[in-house]
Design an enzyme around this catalytic site. Structure first.
Site, PDB file in Angstrom:
ATOM      1  N   VAL A  47       1.003  -1.111   0.635  1.00  0.00           N
ATOM      2  CA  VAL A  47      -0.050  -0.114   0.041  1.00  0.00           C
ATOM      3  C   VAL A  47       1.000   1.529   0.036  1.00  0.00           C
ATOM      4  O   VAL A  47       2.028   1.583   0.477  1.00  0.00           O
ATOM      5  CB  VAL A  47      -0.732  -0.003   1.324  1.00  0.00           C
ATOM      6  N   CYS A 154      -1.480  -9.736   5.559  1.00  0.00           N
ATOM      7  CA  CYS A 154      -1.253  -8.425   5.890  1.00  0.00           C
ATOM      8  C   CYS A 154      -1.540  -8.249   7.569  1.00  0.00           C
ATOM      9  O   CYS A 154      -3.420  -8.673   7.722  1.00  0.00           O
ATOM     10  CB  CYS A 154      -2.165  -6.422   5.129  1.00  0.00           C
ATOM     11  N   GLY A 260      10.074 -12.346   2.365  1.00  0.00           N
ATOM     12  CA  GLY A 260      10.540 -12.150   3.516  1.00  0.00           C
ATOM     13  C   GLY A 260      12.004 -11.666   3.791  1.00  0.00           C
ATOM     14  O   GLY A 260      12.531 -13.058   3.267  1.00  0.00           O
TER      15      GLY A 260
END
Length: 472
Positions: A47, A154, A260
């Protein structure tokens, strides 16, 4: 610019992953308009940090695929699709719900893609907790993208409080029903694949059980963020379950991507070979410098100055909202650089070009002038631009609200610095906010409350007078 051609990398990397896993991989069929995630190094859905200019920057430096930022189903439902006549981008718009913005602008851009430069490489990620809404949302964009991804990872409250994101990991039946609905209604109708992005569960057994259920829905890809839901970004990724997850995906013929702490293309290839995954997804490093997708053999990481100059050009080409552009520059420009502080008070693209020392490029300067005029931003001399497209009263209203927007923006930038410090950014630990960002908490209370209450749809809007950038 791509570091290695897709034709050569995909088969080689897929074979390497299969060999590492010790498996002869089964492969689910890839729909005609879809993409195979095998052998791909991709941009993560982020985002604010994953808006169109960031995606174009990643593609320029060699990203194989790009995920758009998570977009909430309710934000997209009810939008109108249009083609921007100036840059030919496809935009989904709606009338703003924010009163100030509603007075100033007829429409807000909720989502934007470049149908030429992103062709065949754009994946749309939905934030959803309902199968019917997920399908309704996907139908709006499926003809213009190459895949639909469901966000089940998320951990932020704006997503989990409504049962979306990582909250779906606690309701696997709902997550399965969402994927099954998309596979049944979107995959055959639009010839694209469905995928999902998840996090680790507390135990290996729980994670394995979930991955098996998800792979059985008919998805073509699964991305595993190697952290549990409570983990902060500063905590190192956990890779102990990764081999098992890749093996389970391969049993079903589903592509598995690792996410990650993936630092760049070369590191991604190493992880794929070590753990048998089919691809890798880069987030934080791409936010700081999109050239992380370029292999060292092809030039490696570009200087931040080069990456920033290219980013600003892309931002102006696609008419990116100014506050989002400035937010991204605060991620890309090192905090120790004098230019970081100089960027803080900038209120126009023209000023940004000046601060970055790019005024020698006449084409870029002219582009900044046109963009500032289009977006009603102040010019280099501090005066208001032409009111073309909006009447004078609307521009004056924007000027009356400037102090409030500046205050909100400063609050957001302080929160951004705080987030970096909490996440272990060593450079930010030593950094103090510049004087222009130091504001009294009591003075900022109302603005901070307003920023926190701003809807996700308005955060993703591409209009110039935007809601404050709140750090996620």
């Amino acid at each position: 610019m791509t570091s290695v051609t897709e034709e050569t990398t995909a088969p080689v990397l897929a074979a390497a992953a299969a060999a590492a896993a010790g498996l002869t991989q089964k492969r689910v069929p890839i729909p005609p308009r879809g993409v195979d995630y095998r052998g791909k190094i991709v941009l993560a859905p982020m985002v604010r940090s994953g808006e169109l200019p960031s995606r174009l920057l990643a593609l320029h430096y060699g990203a194989d695929l790009v995920w758009g930022p998570e977009t909430i189903d309710r934000a997209m439902i009810g939008t109108t699709r249009r083609v921007n006549p100036r840059n030919h981008c496809i935009e989904w718009t709606r009338v703003p719900t924010n009163n100030v913005k509603k007075e100033l602008f007829d429409e807000s851009v909720i989502y934007r893609i470049d149908p030429v430069r992103e062709a065949g490489r754009h994946i749309f990620q939905i934030g959803t907790s309902d199968p019917a809404r997920a399908v309704e949302c996907a139908k709006l964009v499926a003809a213009d993208v190459s895949g639909i991804d469901v966000n089940a990872g998320c951990p932020k409250p704006f997503s989990t409080h409504a049962g979306m994101g990582a909250a779906l990991l606690r309701t696997p039946e709902k997550l399965v029903s969402i994927l099954e609905a998309l596979v049944a209604e979107i995959k055959p109708a639009f010839d694209i694949g469905i995928s999902v992005k998840i996090r680790l569960l507390e135990t290996t057994a729980e994670t394995e059980a979930l991955v098996r259920r998800l792979c059985a829905t008919g998805i073509t890809g699964l991305t595993i963020h190697c952290r549990t839901t409570p983990m902060r970004p500063r905590e190192r990724a956990i890779r102990g379950q990764l081999r098992m997850i890749a093996d389970v995906c391969h049993e079903f013929g589903v592509a598995c991507l690792v996410n990650g702490d993936v630092e760049g293309r070369d590191h991604a290839l190493e992880l794929m070979a070590e753990y048998g995954t089919d691809g890798a997804m880069i987030a934080t490093c791409a936010e700081k410098n999109g050239s992380c997708f370029r292999a060292k053999a092809d030039g490696g990481l570009a200087t931040w100055e080069e990456a920033v100059a290219k980013y600003v050009r892309f931002a102006m080409e696609v008419e990116n909202k100014f506050h989002n552009t400035k937010f991204m520059l605060t991620q890309m420009v090192p905090g120790k650089s004098p230019k970081y502080r100089e960027l803080t008070p900038c209120k126009s693209y023209g000023k940004i070009i000046e601060v970055l020392g790019l005024t020698g490029d006449e084409e870029l300067v002219e582009m900044a002038r046109r963009t500032d005029e289009l977006m009603k931003l102040v010019t280099l001399d501090g005066s208001s631009s032409s009111s073309s497209g909006n009447d004078k009263s609307k521009v004056e209203a924007a000027g009356d609200d400037k102090k409030k927007h500046d205050l909100t923006n400063n609050v957001a930038q302080q929160e951004n610095l705080k987030r970096k410090r909490e996440d272990g950014d060593e450079e930010t630990e030593k950094q103090q906010p510049p004087p222009s960002m130091r504001i009294n908490v009591s003075e900022a209370g109302e603005a901070a409350t307003t920023a926190a209450a701003t809807s996700v749809a308005e955060q993703q809007s591409s209009q110039p007078v935007a809601a404050a950038v709140a750090a996620l």
